[in-house]
Write a protein that holds these residues in place. Structure first.
Motif, PDB file in Angstrom:
ATOM      1  N   ARG A   8       0.854  -1.183   0.000  1.00 14.46           N
ATOM      2  CA  ARG A   8       0.000   0.000   0.000  1.00 14.46           C
ATOM      3  C   ARG A   8       0.890   1.234   0.000  1.00 14.46           C
ATOM      4  O   ARG A   8       1.755   1.384   0.859  1.00 14.46           O
ATOM      5  CB  ARG A   8      -0.903   0.019   1.228  1.00 14.46           C
ATOM      6  N   CYS A   9       0.682   2.068  -0.992  1.00 16.27           N
ATOM      7  CA  CYS A   9       1.442   3.308  -1.060  1.00 16.27           C
ATOM      8  C   CYS A   9       0.953   4.265   0.024  1.00 16.27           C
ATOM      9  O   CYS A   9      -0.176   4.170   0.510  1.00 16.27           O
ATOM     10  CB  CYS A   9       1.302   3.955  -2.433  1.00 16.27           C
ATOM     11  N   GLY A  10       1.790   5.198   0.365  1.00 14.20           N
ATOM     12  CA  GLY A  10       1.414   6.157   1.388  1.00 14.20           C
ATOM     13  C   GLY A  10       2.495   7.182   1.602  1.00 14.20           C
ATOM     14  O   GLY A  10       3.619   7.061   1.116  1.00 14.20           O
ATOM     15  N   GLY A  11       2.153   8.211   2.344  1.00 10.03           N
ATOM     16  CA  GLY A  11       3.102   9.269   2.627  1.00 10.03           C
ATOM     17  C   GLY A  11       3.059  10.368   1.589  1.00 10.03           C
ATOM     18  O   GLY A  11       2.278  10.350   0.628  1.00 10.03           O
ATOM     19  N   ALA A  12       3.913  11.331   1.776  1.00 12.42           N
ATOM     20  CA  ALA A  12       3.969  12.463   0.859  1.00 12.42           C
ATOM     21  C   ALA A  12       4.574  12.042  -0.473  1.00 12.42           C
ATOM     22  O   ALA A  12       5.323  11.071  -0.568  1.00 12.42           O
ATOM     23  CB  ALA A  12       4.782  13.590   1.481  1.00 12.42           C
TER      24      ALA A  12
END
Length: 549
Positions: A99-103
Motif C-alpha cells: 500500500r502506497c502512502g506518505g507524501a
C-alpha cells in the motif's frame, strides 16, 4: 433548472525519466550517455569514468531546473506495479500486499554498478522501499480546507431562498443539530440550567471576560545560579559547606575517583593516595557536621588506603613497611614473573631429550629464540653451562630436528661474539594459524633471557661447581616463592613431585640437591615433609625471585 457540474477524480501519474550509461560499441572503451527525456541528446564520452561523471551532472541539472514534485500526482512506482522493489509472486505464491502512502517525493534510484539513474515522482513509502533510493525533494502537503465548488451530481439552486431552498420548493426540515441565536419557536423562554448555576434567560448573551493584558517584560536582572554540588561516595557536597577549602577538596576528590574508574590499567599507589585524602577530608567533614556516618566513612577510607598500599607493594615485589628492606628484583612486574613461569612450564612439557642437562640447554635456547623462533648463539654461551659434553648435546638436538643451525656444530662451538651463528627452533616460529606458545613482545625476551643467565650463572653456584640439575632446581625455587621469600604460594611449600618433574631427576636425588643449594647459601631452613618442600630463599638471592601473587 440547475446546471449539473461534473468534476473528475483522476490523478496525474507521476513523472519518471532515466539517464543511462551504455557502451558505444563492442570492443570499444568509449561510452554513450542517454536520457529518456525527448529534449536531451545522447553524448559520447571517452571512458566510463568520464561518462559516469557526465551522467551524474546531467541528472543534477534536471533536478535543479525541473519542477518540484506535485502533491496530487499518482505514485509512478505504483503505476509500474512496484516491480522494482517487490519480487513477483510465483505460480504457487500469494502476491505480496503493498500500500502506497506518505507524501509525494522526487526520488533518485541508482544502479549498484553505476549503469543507470532513474528519477521517479512516487510516494515516500515506495522511495523508502528502494535500497538505493535517495529523496531529493518532497511535495508540500495538500490543502485540506473545504472547497466552495459544487458537489458533483447535485443541482445548483436557481435563486436564493429561505435557508438555501429553491423557490417553489418546501423549506427543508429544521436541522436538529443546528445552533440558533434565539430560543426555539415552541421552546421555553429560559435555557436549561443546572443546580450549580442560576438560571439565565436564553436570549441573554453570556458575557465573555476580556482577555488578560499582556504582562510587561520583567526587568533584566542577572540570574543568580548556585554552583553545582559536588558528589563523592554517593554523597552530595553542600555548596554552603565551610571552610571553602574542605568543600573544594571533597569536590575534587569525587572527580578524581570517577576519573580513576575510567582508567584502563589500575594504579594502586594512586588509589591509596586518594583514599588517604578521602579519609582526612571525611574526618574533617564529620567534625564540622557531627555526623557519625561520615566518621565511619573516614575509617573505611583509611582501611582501603592501607589495603591498596599493601597490594601495590606485593605486586611490585616490595616488602611492606617495617618488614624489611625493599627488594630490587631483576624482573620487576607481575607480568614478567608470569612470563618466566610460562617459559619454564613450556620447556618442561616440550623438551625433546631426557635428562637435566638437555633440559637446561633447551631452556636457554628457548629463551634465545622465544619471540620469533630465530636467534644468535656463540660457542661461549653453550660452554658456560654446566654440561658434560655440550658439543654432543647440541648435535643431538640438531639430529632430532628440534634445533636448526647455519653451519656445522663445530663451527657453532668455535663461533665468537663478532661472528655469531644463526639458530632457529621450528616449533617456536610463529605461523599464520599459530602465533606461537608465548605472548610477550620483543623487548620482554632479552629481559627473561638475561634473568635466566644470571640465575644459572650465579657466582656461588659456579664456585660450588653444581650440576645442571641443581641449577634447574634453583630456577624452580626462584619462581615458586611468596613475596617474603618463603617457598610456595602463601609460604605453604612446593610440591616435591613437581620439582622432580621439572628438574628431570629421580626422587632420591632431590634431597641431595636441596643440601647443595643450602650449602651455597641459596636456600635457608629447608624441610621436606608431607610431600612438600618448605623453607625460605636467602636474602642475597631475593632479587632473582618471581613472587607468586
Amino acid at each position: 433548472m440547475g446546471v449539473e457540474a461534473h468534476t473528475t477524480n483522476e490523478r496525474v501519474t507521476g513523472r519518471t525519466w532515466t539517464v543511462r550509461l551504455d557502451p558505444a560499441g563492442r570492443g570499444r572503451t568509449d561510452v554513450r550517455v542517454s536520457c529518456s527525456r525527448p529534449a536531451c541528446a545522447a553524448q559520447t564520452l571517452p571512458s566510463a569514468a568520464a561518462g559516469r561523471t557526465a551522467a551524474v551532472e546531467h541528472l543534477k541539472a534536471h533536478l535543479r531546473t525541473g519542477p518540484a514534485p506535485r502533491s496530487e500526482a499518482y505514485c509512478a512506482c505504483r503505476a509500474a506495479e512496484c516491480h522494482t522493489h517487490i519480487r513477483p509472486a510465483g505460480p504457487r505464491e500469494r502476491p505480496t500486499p503493498w500500500r502506497c502512502g506518505g507524501a509525494v517525493v522526487l526520488a533518485v534510484v541508482a544502479d549498484r554498478e553505476g549503469r543507470w539513474w532513474q528519477v521517479m515522482e512516487c510516494c515516500s513509502r515506495c522511495a523508502a522501499a528502494h535500497p538505493t533510493a535517495k529523496v531529493v525533494a518532497t511535495a508540500p502537503p495538500p490543502d485540506r480546507a473545504v472547497s466552495d465548488r459544487p458537489v458533483p451530481g447535485r443541482s445548483a439552486p436557481d435563486g436564493p431562498g429561505l435557508d438555501g431552498a429553491a423557490p417553489g420548493r418546501p423549506a427543508p426540515a429544521a436541522d436538529p443539530f443546528r445552533i440558533t441565536a434565539g430560543p426555539a419557536p415552541n421552546g421555553p423562554a429560559f435555557a436549561p440550567h443546572f443546580s450549580h448555576s442560576t438560571p439565565v434567560p436564553a436570549a441573554a448573551s453570556r458575557e465573555v471576560p476580556a482577555p488578560r493584558s499582556a504582562r510587561t517584560a520583567r526587568s533584566s536582572r542577572p540570574v543568580r545560579r548556585r554552583p553545582a554540588c559536588g558528589r563523592i561516595a554517593q554523597r552530595f557536597v553542600p555548596h554552603d559547606l565551610r571552610p571553602v577549602s574542605l568543600r573544594d577538596e571533597l569536590t575534587e576528590l569525587g572527580e578524581l575517583f570517577r576519573a580513576y574508574q575510567q582508567r584502563d590499567e589500575p594504579d594502586l599507589a594512586l588509589l591509596a593516595e586518594l583514599h588517604d585524602r578521602k579519609a582526612e577530608a571525611f574526618a574533617a567533614w564529620a567534625e564540622i557536621t557531627c555526623d557519625p556516618g561520615l566518621r565511619l566513612d573516614a575509617q573505611r577510607a583509611e582501611q582501603a588506603a592501607a589495603a591498596a598500599r599493601l597490594q601495590h607493594l606485593h605486586r611490585s615485589g616490595q616488602a611492606p613497611d617495617g618488614e624489611g628492606p625493599t627488594v630490587a628484583r631483576l624482573l620487576t612486574a607481575r607480568a614478567q614473573w608470569d612470563h618466566a613461569r610460562a617459559v619454564l612450564a613450556h620447556v618442561a612439557d616440550h623438551a625433546p631429550l631426557p635428562g637435566p642437562e638437555a633440559r637446561l640447554l633447551v631452556l636457554m635456547l628457548t629463551l634465545r629464540t622465544a619471540q620469533s623462533g630465530v636467534g644468535n648463539l656463540v660457542g661461549q654461551d653453550v660452554k658456560g653451562l654446566p654440561l658434560s659434553d655440550p658439543e654432543h648435546l647440541v648435535g643431538r638436538l640438531v639430529e632430532c630436528g628440534w634445533l636448526e643451525i647455519s653451519g656445522s656444530v663445530e663451527e657453532l662451538m668455535a663461533s665468537r661474539p663478532e661472528d655469531p651463528t644463526r639458530i632457529s627452533v621450528p616449533s617456536l616460529t610463529p605461523r599464520e594459524d599459530d602465533p606461537g606458545p608465548f605472548t610477550f613482545g620483543r623487548k620482554m625476551r632479552p629481559r627473561l633471557s638475561g634473568w635466566a643467565q644470571r640465575v644459572v650463572g650465579e657466582k656461588k653456584l659456579r664456585k660450588a661447581k653444581t650440576g645442571a640439575d641443581a641449577r634447574l632446581l634453583a630456577l624452580a625455587l626462584a619462581t615458586q616463592v611468596y613475596v617474603d621469600g618463603y617457598l610456595g604460594p602463601e609460604g605453604d611449600g612446593i610440591d616435591l613431585e613437581s620439582l622432580v618433574s621439572w628438574c628431570a631427576i629421580d626422587p632420591e636425588t632431590l634431597p641431595g640437591l636441596v643440601d647443595e643449594l643450602t650449602a651455597t647459601g641459596w636456600l635457608e631452613e629447608p624441610e621436606m615433609s608431607d610431600g612438600l618442600l618448605t623453607g625460605i630463599l636467602a636474602e642475597r638471592v631475593l632479587p632473582f625471585s618471581c613472587p607468586l601473587l
